[in-house]
Design a protein around this motif. Structure first.
Motif, PDB file in Angstrom:
ATOM      1  N   ARG A   1       5.488   6.086  -4.289  1.00  0.00           N
ATOM      2  CA  ARG A   1       4.306   6.298  -5.123  1.00  0.00           C
ATOM      3  C   ARG A   1       4.659   6.734  -6.539  1.00  0.00           C
ATOM      4  NH1 ARG A   1       0.188  10.233  -3.564  1.00  0.00           N
ATOM      5  NH2 ARG A   1      -1.010   9.113  -5.144  1.00  0.00           N
ATOM      6  N   VAL A   2       5.738   7.507  -6.693  1.00  0.00           N
ATOM      7  CA  VAL A   2       6.071   8.050  -8.018  1.00  0.00           C
ATOM      8  C   VAL A   2       7.223   7.311  -8.676  1.00  0.00           C
ATOM      9  CG1 VAL A   2       5.246  10.336  -7.367  1.00  0.00           C
ATOM     10  CG2 VAL A   2       7.653   9.769  -7.040  1.00  0.00           C
ATOM     11  N   LEU A   3       7.735   6.277  -8.022  1.00  0.00           N
ATOM     12  CA  LEU A   3       8.913   5.581  -8.535  1.00  0.00           C
ATOM     13  C   LEU A   3       8.703   5.039  -9.935  1.00  0.00           C
ATOM     14  CD1 LEU A   3      11.773   4.553  -7.929  1.00  0.00           C
ATOM     15  CD2 LEU A   3      10.739   2.484  -6.942  1.00  0.00           C
ATOM     16  N   LYS A   4       7.497   4.563 -10.229  1.00  0.00           N
ATOM     17  CA  LYS A   4       7.238   3.930 -11.523  1.00  0.00           C
ATOM     18  C   LYS A   4       7.447   4.891 -12.695  1.00  0.00           C
ATOM     19  CE  LYS A   4       2.260   4.829 -11.627  1.00  0.00           C
ATOM     20  NZ  LYS A   4       0.910   4.208 -11.726  1.00  0.00           N
ATOM     21  N   TYR A   5       7.318   6.185 -12.433  1.00  0.00           N
ATOM     22  CA  TYR A   5       7.474   7.158 -13.512  1.00  0.00           C
ATOM     23  C   TYR A   5       8.937   7.472 -13.812  1.00  0.00           C
ATOM     24  CZ  TYR A   5       2.551   7.962 -12.424  1.00  0.00           C
ATOM     25  OH  TYR A   5       1.208   7.799 -12.184  1.00  0.00           O
ATOM     26  N   TYR A   6       9.851   7.022 -12.949  1.00  0.00           N
ATOM     27  CA  TYR A   6      11.259   7.372 -13.104  1.00  0.00           C
ATOM     28  C   TYR A   6      12.170   6.165 -13.283  1.00  0.00           C
ATOM     29  CZ  TYR A   6       9.630  11.953 -11.720  1.00  0.00           C
ATOM     30  OH  TYR A   6       8.957  13.153 -11.679  1.00  0.00           O
TER      31      TYR A   6
ATOM     32  N   PHE B   1       3.160  -3.609 -10.154  1.00  0.00           N
ATOM     33  CA  PHE B   1       3.997  -3.816  -8.966  1.00  0.00           C
ATOM     34  C   PHE B   1       4.319  -2.485  -8.301  1.00  0.00           C
ATOM     35  CE2 PHE B   1       8.297  -3.762  -7.153  1.00  0.00           C
ATOM     36  CZ  PHE B   1       8.144  -4.692  -6.137  1.00  0.00           C
ATOM     37  N   PHE B   2       4.641  -1.482  -9.102  1.00  0.00           N
ATOM     38  CA  PHE B   2       4.969  -0.166  -8.550  1.00  0.00           C
ATOM     39  C   PHE B   2       3.737   0.500  -7.946  1.00  0.00           C
ATOM     40  CE2 PHE B   2       8.279  -0.864 -11.758  1.00  0.00           C
ATOM     41  CZ  PHE B   2       9.413  -0.634 -10.993  1.00  0.00           C
ATOM     42  N   ASP B   3       2.565   0.242  -8.530  1.00  0.00           N
ATOM     43  CA  ASP B   3       1.328   0.777  -7.957  1.00  0.00           C
ATOM     44  C   ASP B   3       1.063   0.184  -6.577  1.00  0.00           C
ATOM     45  OD1 ASP B   3       0.776   2.364 -10.170  1.00  0.00           O
ATOM     46  OD2 ASP B   3      -0.292   0.749 -11.194  1.00  0.00           O
ATOM     47  N   ALA B   4       1.406  -1.090  -6.439  1.00  0.00           N
ATOM     48  CA  ALA B   4       1.153  -1.785  -5.166  1.00  0.00           C
ATOM     49  C   ALA B   4       2.266  -1.583  -4.153  1.00  0.00           C
ATOM     50  CB  ALA B   4       0.969  -3.286  -5.427  1.00  0.00           C
ATOM     51  N   LEU B   5       3.423  -1.061  -4.587  1.00  0.00           N
ATOM     52  CA  LEU B   5       4.600  -0.977  -3.714  1.00  0.00           C
ATOM     53  C   LEU B   5       4.354  -0.222  -2.409  1.00  0.00           C
ATOM     54  CD1 LEU B   5       7.516  -1.900  -3.577  1.00  0.00           C
ATOM     55  CD2 LEU B   5       8.204   0.203  -4.752  1.00  0.00           C
ATOM     56  N   PRO B   6       3.703   0.966  -2.424  1.00  0.00           N
ATOM     57  CA  PRO B   6       3.469   1.649  -1.147  1.00  0.00           C
ATOM     58  C   PRO B   6       2.646   0.805  -0.176  1.00  0.00           C
ATOM     59  CG  PRO B   6       3.085   3.140  -2.984  1.00  0.00           C
ATOM     60  CD  PRO B   6       3.239   1.762  -3.564  1.00  0.00           C
ATOM     61  N   PHE B   7       1.676   0.066  -0.700  1.00  0.00           N
ATOM     62  CA  PHE B   7       0.828  -0.755   0.159  1.00  0.00           C
ATOM     63  C   PHE B   7       1.585  -1.990   0.649  1.00  0.00           C
ATOM     64  CE2 PHE B   7      -1.957   1.630  -2.651  1.00  0.00           C
ATOM     65  CZ  PHE B   7      -2.864   2.178  -1.755  1.00  0.00           C
ATOM     66  N   LEU B   8       2.471  -2.529  -0.187  1.00  0.00           N
ATOM     67  CA  LEU B   8       3.291  -3.661   0.239  1.00  0.00           C
ATOM     68  C   LEU B   8       4.248  -3.254   1.355  1.00  0.00           C
ATOM     69  CD1 LEU B   8       4.169  -5.266  -3.234  1.00  0.00           C
ATOM     70  CD2 LEU B   8       2.566  -6.142  -1.519  1.00  0.00           C
ATOM     71  N   ILE B   9       4.873  -2.095   1.199  1.00  0.00           N
ATOM     72  CA  ILE B   9       5.788  -1.611   2.224  1.00  0.00           C
ATOM     73  C   ILE B   9       5.021  -1.305   3.508  1.00  0.00           C
ATOM     74  CG2 ILE B   9       7.421   0.202   2.840  1.00  0.00           C
ATOM     75  CD1 ILE B   9       8.436  -1.748   0.741  1.00  0.00           C
ATOM     76  N   THR B  10       3.810  -0.782   3.358  1.00  0.00           N
ATOM     77  CA  THR B  10       2.970  -0.522   4.533  1.00  0.00           C
ATOM     78  C   THR B  10       2.697  -1.812   5.295  1.00  0.00           C
ATOM     79  OG1 THR B  10       1.890   1.352   3.441  1.00  0.00           O
ATOM     80  CG2 THR B  10       0.737   0.361   5.305  1.00  0.00           C
ATOM     81  N   ALA B  11       2.327  -2.858   4.563  1.00  0.00           N
ATOM     82  CA  ALA B  11       2.074  -4.154   5.197  1.00  0.00           C
ATOM     83  C   ALA B  11       3.336  -4.687   5.864  1.00  0.00           C
ATOM     84  CB  ALA B  11       1.560  -5.154   4.162  1.00  0.00           C
TER      85      ALA B  11
ATOM     86  N   LEU C   1      -5.011   6.374   0.585  1.00  0.00           N
ATOM     87  CA  LEU C   1      -3.854   7.033   1.202  1.00  0.00           C
ATOM     88  C   LEU C   1      -4.031   7.193   2.718  1.00  0.00           C
ATOM     89  CD1 LEU C   1      -3.037   9.798  -1.446  1.00  0.00           C
ATOM     90  CD2 LEU C   1      -2.235   7.436  -1.316  1.00  0.00           C
ATOM     91  N   GLY C   2      -5.282   7.248   3.163  1.00  0.00           N
ATOM     92  CA  GLY C   2      -5.534   7.346   4.594  1.00  0.00           C
ATOM     93  C   GLY C   2      -5.080   6.108   5.346  1.00  0.00           C
ATOM     94  N   TRP C   3      -5.212   4.948   4.714  1.00  0.00           N
ATOM     95  CA  TRP C   3      -4.775   3.708   5.361  1.00  0.00           C
ATOM     96  C   TRP C   3      -3.259   3.678   5.507  1.00  0.00           C
ATOM     97  CZ3 TRP C   3      -8.258   1.312   7.909  1.00  0.00           C
ATOM     98  CH2 TRP C   3      -9.583   1.266   7.468  1.00  0.00           C
ATOM     99  N   ILE C   4      -2.564   4.151   4.488  1.00  0.00           N
ATOM    100  CA  ILE C   4      -1.105   4.213   4.582  1.00  0.00           C
ATOM    101  C   ILE C   4      -0.693   5.183   5.685  1.00  0.00           C
ATOM    102  CG2 ILE C   4       1.013   4.812   3.334  1.00  0.00           C
ATOM    103  CD1 ILE C   4      -0.292   3.926   0.778  1.00  0.00           C
ATOM    104  N   SER C   5      -1.434   6.274   5.837  1.00  0.00           N
ATOM    105  CA  SER C   5      -1.127   7.255   6.881  1.00  0.00           C
ATOM    106  C   SER C   5      -1.200   6.628   8.267  1.00  0.00           C
ATOM    107  CB  SER C   5      -2.099   8.434   6.792  1.00  0.00           C
ATOM    108  OG  SER C   5      -1.951   9.127   5.571  1.00  0.00           O
ATOM    109  N   VAL C   6      -2.191   5.748   8.477  1.00  0.00           N
ATOM    110  CA  VAL C   6      -2.316   5.083   9.775  1.00  0.00           C
ATOM    111  C   VAL C   6      -1.071   4.244  10.066  1.00  0.00           C
ATOM    112  CG1 VAL C   6      -3.633   3.393  11.111  1.00  0.00           C
ATOM    113  CG2 VAL C   6      -4.831   5.076   9.693  1.00  0.00           C
ATOM    114  N   ALA C   7      -0.601   3.517   9.044  1.00  0.00           N
ATOM    115  CA  ALA C   7       0.593   2.687   9.233  1.00  0.00           C
ATOM    116  C   ALA C   7       1.848   3.529   9.408  1.00  0.00           C
ATOM    117  CB  ALA C   7       0.756   1.743   8.044  1.00  0.00           C
TER     118      ALA C   7
END
Length: 320
Positions: free
Chosen positions: A264-269, A281-291, A235-241
């Protein structure tokens, strides 16, 4: 998505985005004085470990918060000494801080686990009760609005206060304007009588303290009060982005962290079996959007005007 589910989703998004709120605001304070600290993950990990262990041993929430802030400041101090005093490369030092912080946190966690009963570490009920959602009489009971705005744990409100105070500090005070001048042109700021080294250290240490508290949120809230290895989990890496996403403005971090928390919580809903999309895919989504944010920002011809001009560059006073 029904109304009740939508409300629960929005509340979950706020809770999931809170660690970004701390990590990103902390990084902004560092970058405003020209220091790109890629060690946010490490400082958050140090805070996660110190906060959890202090809470575990003391049964006191305030002690846990102070310990997490102190641990984050400790990591930031190491980074500051190396980059401000000894002029080490900021990128390399930040990456080293991440490796050091995550490694030390896991080491202490294993050490404590080996000495615990049953091989697990769980926060006592005393401190768990102190971390429960705050009930504000009259406000928390308001239909819909009460749940959306007045039903969170103390970390959430602390993060919001820190973001607002950081914004006031940077944009509404003379000191904050001086700090921004350091990030833009430290030579000119030095010539104007601003103590460049002093304010770089102050902001870097404040950055570490805020990141450390964000780490404590990960270990004490996200992990439900049970110690887990690698509790910050990237989560720290996402914070930098997110600093780029927020245009280096602390107030913008509030909605930015909410958006990334929602990812981060979209997959549950998302209704199951509605789409043939794997859970991974949902687990990776925050990191994909960060990239994606990083790619788009690097492709823009206009870099935005908010990025400190001297970001990532050490200041040699003799060369001014």
């Amino acid at each position: 998505m029904s109304g009740d589910i939508l409300i629960k989703f929005l509340v979950a998004a706020v809770l999931a985005g809170t660690p970004f709120l701390f990590g990103t605001v902390g990084e902004i304070l560092s970058e405003k004085v020209g220091h790109l600290n890629l060690g946010v993950e490490g400082m958050m990990s140090l805070g996660a470990c110190a906060g959890f262990m202090a809470g575990y041993l003391s049964d006191n929430f305030l002690v846990a918060i102070l310990a997490s802030a102190a641990a984050g400041m400790f990591g930031a101090l190491i980074y500051g000494v190396l980059t401000v005093t000894f002029m080490a490369n900021q990128n390399v030092t930040g990456l080293t801080m991440t490796i050091f912080g995550v490694g030390l946190s896991n080491f202490i966690g294993v050490f404590m686990l080996e000495r615990s009963e049953g091989g697990t570490l769980k926060l006592p009920e005393t401190i768990t009760a102190q971390m429960r959602n705050i009930n504000i009489p009259g406000l928390s009971d308001i239909p819909v609005v009460g749940e959306l705005l007045f039903s969170y744990n103390p970390f959430v409100y602390l993060g919001l206060v820190i973001a607002v105070l950081a914004s006031i500090y940077l944009y509404k005070t003379q000191v904050g304007l001086n700090v921004q001048a350091i990030g833009e042109n430290p030579g000119a700021a030095d010539a104007a009588g601003i103590e460049v080294t002093k304010w770089r250290y102050i902001n870097i240490l404040l950055s570490g303290a805020i990141c450390g508290i964000g780490g404590a949120y990960c270990s004490m809230i996200i992990n439900s009060g049970v110690w887990l290895r690698d509790s910050v989990a990237g989560l720290g890496w996402i914070s930098v982005a997110l600093v780029i996403f927020a245009s280096w403005k602390p107030v913008n971090v509030i909605y930015g962290s909410f958006i990334f928390g929602a990812l981060r919580v979209l997959k549950y809903y998302v209704p199951k079996n509605t789409y043939a999309i794997p859970t991974a895919f949902f687990d990776a989504l925050p990191f994909l959007i960060t990239a994606l944010v990083l790619v788009i920002s690097s492709m823009r011809k206009n870099k935005g005007g908010h990025i400190p001009a001297h970001l990532g560059m050490n200041y040699f006073r003799e060369e001014r």
